[in-house]
Design a protein around this motif. Structure first.
Motif: not given
Ligand SMILES: Nc1ncnc2c1ncn2[C@@H]1O[C@H](COP(=O)(O)OP(=O)(O)O)[C@@H](O)[C@H]1O
Ligand SMILES: [Mg+2]
Lengths: 281, 282
Positions: A263-264, A266-268, A270-271, A274
């Protein structure tokens, strides 16, 4: 580039020509370390990799993730000697001049790249380079074929194999010369989910056995986390994340630890998607 | 000549051997089945001649043709002429094929060589080689050189173009793989470039064999003093229609033979190719 044998005894290093038989009889040499110093790669006006500094100790399993087009393959091709860097140094071992012999690096591609006109055993033998004619070399090729579970099919053409089997033959070809650093460019990207998990387990088994240094490019974060000691993320031409994965092996895909890490990362990823507009390079 | 589709993508060139048809004939006798129609035609032809529907001066009956063939065979003239034609065909094929192959290899491997010669060759390709016959007769008379020149020129282009095409279409990923595994240039050539270009080269060979016979027929008919074409022209002078027909059949037979040899080479050299393997593909 220079290559120094840091783990082999001094006599072996001094020998002018590598003793091929001894090389086969000896236990597999452990992985060679890899150091990148200020590596820059540009294609024309576009700089893809800027000032990469990286040290990978021998025997480490490193995964590289990043968005498509960020330069993962480019980095791997530099390490594998398929391309030359625009600036900077790539050093294997501890910086002593490279002795006679072949490159310590083997590259495994996303496609199997087997020669359709050579049978499976002959394809594996390609990995042995110039020594492929000796009797021991054939023995070793058969042995490797056995290790990937395709011993009986050595005389067949590659076209009869399934995608996963072809990729295993490609792996055997990369492994047969006992490389000290193996670079993979999304080797499992084209396989179906089940075959992929099988291949991941297989890859881990082989790596635990041979202890080469592994550099795995993947777009599958979970794959990186299940296999690697360390995950690197490339963004905008630099390494922006260097994460040690200190979990016992074999790792369970569904485990909480892995899920949190995934998650960590992927968040990175994806952020980044965006926040940064298309035109910012 | 320029509109002949010489380059056929190697992937589609091999015969589709295992195409499933809805009305598949029974396995036994499938080979025989192919002969049913020719046999019927032959019977019809014989009957039509015997009854008098077809005049002997237009098309003699199969039996008469066979008799004419038997006569020239007994006299030894048949064997002599076939041998002469065959040797001519082979000499032209070897000379023209070797030169075409060499140019194809050179231009496929070396950019310099390609820039130097390819556009010239492409221009020459547009000259129908048979249109050179008057010129060739002026140069060489009607001797062996004339035939050799024409046949060699005819087979040169299909071999050249297909060799070049085969080398150009080799998967660059395989070449990169070979280099990364430390193959030398000669190993790259022997293990990747040549086998990779082979399907296309063999397609070129098949086209070349067709052109070889065609050229020889024309050349022997117009400018020759021996060979099958000469035999046919002699027969025409003496109104031996049966012998003319027999000569034509011999050409057909030799053409068929050449094609069979090419097919055999394909199955031998391309065993690895999925279209030449038996059994289902994975
Ligand atoms: N030979 C090349 N010439 C020009 N640009 C290239 C070349 N190879 C890669 N690139 C560019 O470099 C960037 C990174 O490519 P690559 O390393 O393949 O990305 P990925 O991380 O998806 O593997 C891409 O924008 C690609 O267009
Ligand atoms: Mg890539």
């Amino acid at each position: 580039m220079s290559f120094a044998d840091t783990s082999a005894p001094a006599e072996a290093r001094a020998a002018p020509l590598p003793d091929f038989e001894a090389q086969f009889r000896a236990p597999p040499a452990s992985g060679v370390s890899l150091t990148l110093r200020g590596v820059v790669k540009a294609f024309g006006p576009r700089t893809i990799l800027r000032d990469i500094d990286l040290h990978i100790p021998g025997g480490q399993f490193v995964a590289i993730v990043g968005r498509s087009g960020c330069g993962k393959s480019t980095l791997l091709r530099l390490v594998g000697g398929l391309d030359q860097s625009t600036q900077g140094q790539i050093v294997f071992g501890e910086g002593e001049p490279r002795t006679a012999g072949e490159s310590p690096v083997r590259v495994m591609f996303q496609e199997p790249r087997l020669l359709p006109w050579a049978n499976i055993l002959a394809n594996v033998e390609i990995g042995l380079g110039a020594q492929r004619k000796t009797k021991l070399a054939r023995e070793r090729a058969r042995e490797t074929l056995h290790a990937i579970g395709l011993e009986e099919r050595g005389a067949e053409w590659p076209s009869v194999l399934s995608g996963g089997q072809k990729q295993r033959v490609a792996l055997a070809r990369a492994l047969v010369s006992r490389p000290r650093l193996l670079a993979f460019d999304e080797p499992l990207g084209a396989l179906d989910a089940l075959t992929r998990i099988e291949m991941q387990q297989f890859l881990e088994k082989i790596w635990l056995r041979d202890r080469f240094t592994a550099l795995l490019v993947t777009h599958d974060v979970m794959e990186a986390l299940t296999l690697a000691d360390r995950v690197l993320m490339i963004e905008n031409g630099s390494i922006t994340l260097d994460l040690a994965i200190d979990l016992p092996r074999p790792r369970r895909r569904g485990s909480v630890d892995l899920a949190l890490l995934e998650e960590r990362i992927l968040k990175r990823l994806l952020r980044d998607e965006t926040n940064s507009p298309e035109y910012a390079i | 000549m320029s509109d002949t589709p010489w380059i056929v993508a190697a992937e589609i060139a091999p015969p589709v051997q295992r195409a499933r048809r809805w009305l598949a004939p029974p396995t036994i006798g499938r080979g025989l089945l192919a002969w049913v129609v020719p046999a019927l035609l032959l019977v019809f032809w014989q009957i039509a001649s015997s009854v008098g529907w077809i005049s002997d001066t237009v098309l003699p009956s199969p039996l008469k043709v066979a008799q004419a063939g038997w006569t020239v065979a007994k006299s030894g003239a048949l064997f002599e002429n076939v041998e002469v034609s065959f040797l001519r065909a082979m000499a032209g094929l070897v000379v023209g094929g070797a030169i075409g192959f060499a140019f194809g290899l050179a231009n496929g491997v070396s950019k310099l060589s390609e820039h130097l010669t390819d556009s010239t060759l492409q221009m020459l390709r547009n000259i129908p080689h048979l249109s050179l016959i008057p010129l060739v007769i002026l140069w060489f008379g009607i001797g062996e050189e004339a035939k050799l020149f024409l046949v060699a020129l005819g087979v040169f282009f299909p071999i050249y173009l297909n060799t070049l095409h085969g080398i150009r279409t080799i998967d660059p990923q395989l070449l990169e793989m070979g280099k990364s595994y430390g193959m030398t240039n000669s190993m790259l050539f022997m293990r990747i470039i040549l086998p990779g270009a082979m399907p296309s080269i063999l397609v070129g060979l098949r086209f070349a064999l067709g052109i070889m016979w065609l050229t020889l027929i024309v050349a022997e008919t117009i400018a020759s003093q021996s060979g099958i074409g000469y035999m046919a022209m002699q027969a025409r002078e003496f109104l031996q229609v049966d012998l003319v027909v027999f000569s034509i059949l011999i050409y057909a037979l030799l053409g068929k033979l050449a094609d069979s040899v090419a097919r055999f080479l394909e199955t031998q050299c391309l065993k690895w190719h999925p279209s030449f393997q038996s059994g289902p593909r994975a």
